[in-house]
Structure formats: structure tokens, C-alpha cells
Enzyme design. Structure first.
Site, PDB file in Angstrom:
ATOM      1  N   HIS A 159      -2.839  -3.206   3.798  1.00  0.00           N
ATOM      2  CA  HIS A 159      -2.010  -2.608   4.859  1.00  0.00           C
ATOM      3  C   HIS A 159      -1.428  -3.707   5.749  1.00  0.00           C
ATOM      4  O   HIS A 159      -0.227  -3.704   6.057  1.00  0.00           O
ATOM      5  CB  HIS A 159      -2.887  -1.652   5.675  1.00  0.00           C
ATOM      6  N   GLN A 219       3.603   4.146  18.392  1.00  0.00           N
ATOM      7  CA  GLN A 219       3.602   2.875  17.659  1.00  0.00           C
ATOM      8  C   GLN A 219       5.011   2.494  17.197  1.00  0.00           C
ATOM      9  O   GLN A 219       5.348   1.313  17.124  1.00  0.00           O
ATOM     10  CB  GLN A 219       2.672   3.013  16.454  1.00  0.00           C
ATOM     11  N   LEU A 230      -7.105  -3.334  14.199  1.00  0.00           N
ATOM     12  CA  LEU A 230      -6.466  -4.063  15.290  1.00  0.00           C
ATOM     13  C   LEU A 230      -5.650  -5.237  14.749  1.00  0.00           C
ATOM     14  O   LEU A 230      -4.628  -5.612  15.328  1.00  0.00           O
ATOM     15  CB  LEU A 230      -7.519  -4.553  16.292  1.00  0.00           C
ATOM     16  N   ALA A 231      -6.067  -5.783  13.622  1.00  0.00           N
ATOM     17  CA  ALA A 231      -5.299  -6.861  12.983  1.00  0.00           C
ATOM     18  C   ALA A 231      -3.895  -6.395  12.635  1.00  0.00           C
ATOM     19  O   ALA A 231      -2.915  -7.121  12.817  1.00  0.00           O
ATOM     20  CB  ALA A 231      -6.024  -7.348  11.725  1.00  0.00           C
ATOM     21  N   ASP A 232      -3.793  -5.168  12.127  1.00  0.00           N
ATOM     22  CA  ASP A 232      -2.490  -4.567  11.825  1.00  0.00           C
ATOM     23  C   ASP A 232      -1.571  -4.588  13.035  1.00  0.00           C
ATOM     24  O   ASP A 232      -0.404  -4.989  12.966  1.00  0.00           O
ATOM     25  CB  ASP A 232      -2.705  -3.093  11.429  1.00  0.00           C
ATOM     26  N   GLN A 233      -2.109  -4.093  14.152  1.00  0.00           N
ATOM     27  CA  GLN A 233      -1.317  -3.959  15.376  1.00  0.00           C
ATOM     28  C   GLN A 233      -0.964  -5.326  15.968  1.00  0.00           C
ATOM     29  O   GLN A 233       0.149  -5.544  16.442  1.00  0.00           O
ATOM     30  CB  GLN A 233      -2.107  -3.154  16.411  1.00  0.00           C
ATOM     31  N   GLU A 269       0.810  -1.215   0.000  1.00  0.00           N
ATOM     32  CA  GLU A 269       0.000   0.000   0.000  1.00  0.00           C
ATOM     33  C   GLU A 269       0.844   1.265   0.000  1.00  0.00           C
ATOM     34  O   GLU A 269       0.316   2.373  -0.123  1.00  0.00           O
ATOM     35  CB  GLU A 269      -0.996  -0.022   1.164  1.00  0.00           C
TER      36      GLU A 269
END
Length: 346
Positions: free
Chosen positions: A313, A100, A284-287, A10
């Protein structure tokens, strides 16, 4: 030196932030080119430069290319150092994205750290404070570490000026992976509206519209505690607390949108998540992908979660993580949910 292409997937700032975080966490130098090539204004903006400088400060890194607009960066970290830090973005850029960046290496440091952050706290295209506090921090604690967050002042675009304090405590031993494949029963749901500096009817209309659509009333519809001088700004948040996970969804007001349109946009997002079978939503899946990658590396075992969808992403983030850590991500999709497993490849 690990070489990253900022235009892959992305093509956004997450490649830079994950690359910096894992460079410091693992001690591996990185070279990033084509930074944010997929964005309308490529290169380092203020909030990205703040991430670079913060990563450099906690590790004593040698850096080349840390300038506004730069599309190439060379970053050679030293050992991560726990301690007390203050990071400021001199704009409304998200200070939560700076957190982050420094959180993963500080979770692996030898002692607790205390981080003071100034900048935007509720920004579009970035995790807002309440998402990190309610949805993300509990997952950090499930790894055996701790993250405590305190909101001192809200910061909205374009004024910024928000203040957040974070206390980061590493795990006593190694981070422990876990499985999160089901939400469990819904325990509670509520909405709150932050609208400092705006007419009172904005919050009232947003909450009433969302409440009618979701069947929420009374104490489930709350006006946030942001002070008038913390605006102008508008964030409508919905929190869903399940047995095994809490999710937070946010819609931001814009001059071109009515209060009702803001609320309907958030309702649509909530209903999409509720119809899915995934334990967590796409953000939240990203994190969680990065947390479980670190835990699989340290703990030597696998961790699995399900999510409502795997975005480009998230796939890009997993590909970057695999460049730094001896872990592999297995991603499978099925009707209603996708499954992501981070397993040690060492």
C-alpha cells in the site's frame, strides 16, 4: 494529463484518493482507468464517489465518469479554493477517507478551511477518527500547518451517521519537512472501547483481555463516550504515546468474533509494533509519505522516517506521488525497521 492505472500495486482506492488530492494540489488533470481493479467489487463505490465529488467541489473541476461502479475517471481541476465545505456519504462509507482526499490541497490553499463531514468515522480498511486526531494531526502541525479535528458523533458500519468537523490551516510559508527516525521513550499507553448499542459485557471483556496481556489496569482501560444511539458498533483502540510520536491501533468487532478474539488480535498488532524499531507503524507510514512528499516539494529539502514495515500500500502510494510531484522516495529495509526518505528531485 497524468494517466494512472488503478490496478497497479495493491490496486485499491488509495490510488484514486492520492491521485485526486495531488491533481487538485498541483493543477494537473488526471485520467484513471481500472479503478480499484484489485478489489472484489471494482469501480467507484459510494465513499470513492464522495471523494471525487469533494475534490471537484474544492477546485471547480470538470469530471467525466463520476458514477457508481465506474472504472474510469477524467478529472480536470481548477484552482483550489479555501472555504467552508460539507461532505456527506449517504452510507456507512468512511468520511475520514474524504478528509484524506481534500486535506493535502487545502493545506496548500491561501486561507484556512472548515470542513463538515458525515458518514462512517470508525471503519475497517480506513483510518478511524482517533487515529487521525492523535497520530496524524500532530504530524501535520510539525510541517508548520494545523489540523484540528472534532468528533460530534460516531458512525459505524452499517448505520453510518457519524459527524466530524475539521479545521485546516495552511502553513504561513512553505510546508517544512522533518525527520522522524525514533519514537523516543514510551510516555503512556491506554486502551478504550467504543461499543454503543451492544451489551455492556462486550466492552468489559475486551478491555480486561487486553489489559491482562499488556499489563494495563485502572485508568489505562477506558470505556469510550459513544452514545447508545450511535451504534451498534464496536471499536477497540490502543494508544501508545512516545516522546516523538503517538500511534493508535484499532480492532473492530465482528459477529463471528468473540470479545476475547478481538482483543487478542489487537494485542498481536501492538506487540509486533513494539518489537520493531520503526518510529511509526504501517498505516501512519502511508499518511506520512504523502505529507513529507508535499513538504519536500515545497521546502526543497528531504524528510525521513522509519517504520515497522513498508507495505505494498505504501509503495503504491509513493509511486503515485512521484507521478505528480518532483520528489523521489528512497526506501531501504533493515532488521527491525525500514527507512523512507522523500527528497526533492527538482
Amino acid at each position: 494529463m497524468i494517466e494512472l492505472d488503478g490496478s497497479q500495486g495493491e490496486g485499491g482506492g488509495q490510488i484514486l484518493r492520492t491521485g485526486l488530492a495531488l491533481s487538485v494540489a498541483t493543477g494537473q488533470p488526471i485520467a484513471i482507468d481500472n479503478i480499484r481493479a484489485g478489489r472484489a467489487k471494482p469501480g467507484l463505490m459510494r465513499q470513492h464517489l464522495a471523494c471525487v465529488n469533494a475534490a471537484a467541489e474544492i477546485s471547480g473541476a470538470q469530471v467525466e465518469g463520476a458514477e457508481l461502479g465506474s472504472q474510469s475517471l477524467r478529472f480536470v481541476p481548477g484552482p483550489v479554493r479555501a472555504g467552508e465545505y460539507r461532505f456527506t456519504i449517504a452510507s456507512a462509507g468512511s468520511c475520514m477517507l474524504v478528509l484524506q482526499t481534500v486535506l493535502p490541497p487545502l493545506l496548500l490553499a491561501g486561507a484556512p478551511s472548515h470542513v463538515h463531514l458525515r458518514g462512517g468515522t470508525h471503519n475497517p480498511m480506513a483510518p478511524p477518527f482517533h487515529f487521525l486526531e492523535r497520530a496524524f494531526a500532530p504530524l501535520v502541525r510539525r510541517l508548520g500547518a494545523d489540523l484540528q479535528l472534532t468528533l460530534r458523533r460516531c458512525g459505524f458500519y452499517p448505520a453510518g451517521g457519524g459527524e466530524v468537523e475539521a479545521t485546516i490551516v495552511p502553513a504561513a510559508d512553505a510546508l517544512r519537512p522533518f525527520d522522524l527516525v525514533a519514537r523516543g521513550a514510551l510516555l503512556s499507553g491506554h486502551a478504550e472501547c467504543l461499543a454503543p448499542g451492544l451489551a455492556r459485557h462486550v466492552a468489559t471483556r475486551e478491555l480486561e483481555t487486553l489489559g491482562q496481556a499488556m499489563g494495563w489496569s485502572g485508568g489505562q482501560l477506558r470505556t469510550g463516550t459513544a452514545r447508545q444511539n450511535e451504534g451498534p458498533g464496536n471499536a477497540l483502540l490502543a494508544t501508545l504515546a512516545y516522546e516523538h510520536v503517538t500511534e493508535v491501533f484499532t480492532a473492530f468487532g465482528e459477529k463471528t468474533l468473540s470479545a476475547e478474539q478481538v482483543a487478542h488480535g489487537l494485542v498481536k498488532e501492538l506487540r509486533q509494533f513494539q518489537k520493531s524499531l520503526g518510529a511509526v507503524g504501517p498505516h501512519l507510514a502511508d499518511q506520512l509519505a504523502l505529507l513529507l512528499g508535499l513538504a519536500a516539494w515545497q521546502g526543497g529539502s528531504a524528510g525521513t522516517f522509519t517504520c515497522s514495515e513498508v507495505t505494498e500500500h505504501t509503495r503504491t502510494n509513493c509511486a503515485v506521488i512521484e507521478r505528480f510531484l518532483p520528489v523521489r522516495y528512497d526506501i531501504s529495509t533493515a532488521p527491525g525497521a525500514a527507512t523512507v526518505t522523500a527528497r526533492s528531485a527538482g
